[in-house]
Design an enzyme around this catalytic site. Structure first.
Site, PDB file in Angstrom:
ATOM      1  N   SER A 138     -10.555  -7.533 -13.797  1.00  0.00           N
ATOM      2  CA  SER A 138      -9.850  -6.612 -12.930  1.00  0.00           C
ATOM      3  C   SER A 138     -10.685  -6.478 -11.482  1.00  0.00           C
ATOM      4  O   SER A 138     -11.817  -6.730 -11.555  1.00  0.00           O
ATOM      5  CB  SER A 138      -9.618  -5.394 -13.328  1.00  0.00           C
ATOM      6  OG  SER A 138      -9.076  -4.114 -12.108  1.00  0.00           O
ATOM      7  N   TYR A 151     -13.124   2.576 -17.313  1.00  0.00           N
ATOM      8  CA  TYR A 151     -12.251   1.396 -17.154  1.00  0.00           C
ATOM      9  C   TYR A 151     -12.901   0.439 -16.155  1.00  0.00           C
ATOM     10  O   TYR A 151     -13.156  -0.983 -16.574  1.00  0.00           O
ATOM     11  CB  TYR A 151     -10.902   1.551 -16.394  1.00  0.00           C
ATOM     12  CG  TYR A 151     -10.058   0.447 -16.041  1.00  0.00           C
ATOM     13  CD1 TYR A 151      -9.444  -0.351 -17.190  1.00  0.00           C
ATOM     14  CD2 TYR A 151      -9.886  -0.027 -15.030  1.00  0.00           C
ATOM     15  CE1 TYR A 151      -8.790  -1.267 -17.237  1.00  0.00           C
ATOM     16  CE2 TYR A 151      -9.047  -1.379 -14.594  1.00  0.00           C
ATOM     17  CZ  TYR A 151      -8.739  -1.814 -15.754  1.00  0.00           C
ATOM     18  OH  TYR A 151      -7.806  -3.095 -15.440  1.00  0.00           O
TER      19      TYR A 151
END
Length: 258
Positions: A138, A151
């Site tokens: 990401s 995350y």
């Protein structure tokens, strides 16, 4: 025909990978927790493209889950030419106030399952001197993000790990690519429990199909890393090079605080 194994294949980017690769006449092994969604997708792709689609229903946070997935492919006589480690999730909020078990499961899925699956299939690819692995990270990987602490850290691991493997495995004819999409039209924000107030705060939203196209094109070029999404996403990935880290994290804390 070649065979691709895709984790997190029941929706979002994983499903888009399955659809795109099926259209290219690639046989598929679809892995996720949702048996109903996997079977429905498998049936659709088999009927439309006349390919083989195997389904493995597995929660990759379980102990020895990667071994179980590998054993199924072995028992079925499948050679995995492309491994796509796509499964993952996020969790929004103040780390100290979030559910601790969910944070651990995030690490288990985003990092441990990815590492384990990669180690199961990579040695065989090296022996054949062919094969590819795509690890989905990401743009969150490029800087710490308060309120997405675990995350972002897990995706930073995936980025570093994958780029290292890219360098290690070029001599064996095995391609490794880490995909770093920006905001994408998936269930990520809902599953991560983002507040509704964040709906308008994200930059341009990409479709899963756009992310997949960017990723597969980068794989064909032999790139180590691909950032897909808007021009702003590409700027974000380079901010830590020019802004002091404490300043950057302080800015992000204000931006991501509900």
């Amino acid at each position: 025909m070649s065979t691709a194994l895709i984790t997190g294949a029941s929706g979002g980017i994983g499903k888009a990978f399955a659809q795109k690769l099926a259209a290219r006449q690639t046989n598929l092994v679809l892995v996720a927790r949702s048996e109903e969604k996997l079977n429905q997708l498998a049936q659709e792709l088999q009927e439309k493209y006349k390919i083989r689609v195997d389904v493995i229903v597995k929660d990759l946070t379980e102990t020895n889950a990667a071994n179980a997935v590998f054993d199924v492919t072995k028992s079925q006589g499948l050679t995995i030419d492309l491994l796509i480690n796509n499964a993952g999730f996020g969790d929004y909020g103040d780390f100290a106030e979030r559910d601790g078990e969910r944070q651990v499961k995030m690490v288990q899925l985003n990092i441990l399952a990815l590492v384990d699956l990669t180690h199961q299939f990579l040695p065989l690819m090296r022996q054949r001197r062919s094969g590819s692995i795509i690890n989905v990270s990401s743009i969150a990987a490029f800087q710490p993000i308060p309120y997405l602490s675990v995350y972002a850290a897990s995706k930073a691991f995936v980025l570093s790990f994958s780029e290292s493997l890219w360098a290690e495995n070029r001599q064996y004819g095995v391609r490794i690519l880490v995909a770093c999409p920006g905001p994408t039209e998936t269930d990520f924000f809902t599953e991560a429990d983002f507040p509704q107030s964040f709906t308008g705060k994200t930059s341009k939203i990409s479709t899963p199909e756009e992310v997949v196209n960017d990723t597969l094109n980068a794989l064909e070029r032999g790139d180590s890393t691909v950032v897909s999404g808007s021009f702003l996403s590409k700027i974000i990935t380079n901010l830590s090079r020019f802004v002091p880290r404490e300043t950057l994290v302080s800015i992000l804390e204000k931006q991501f605080k509900a």
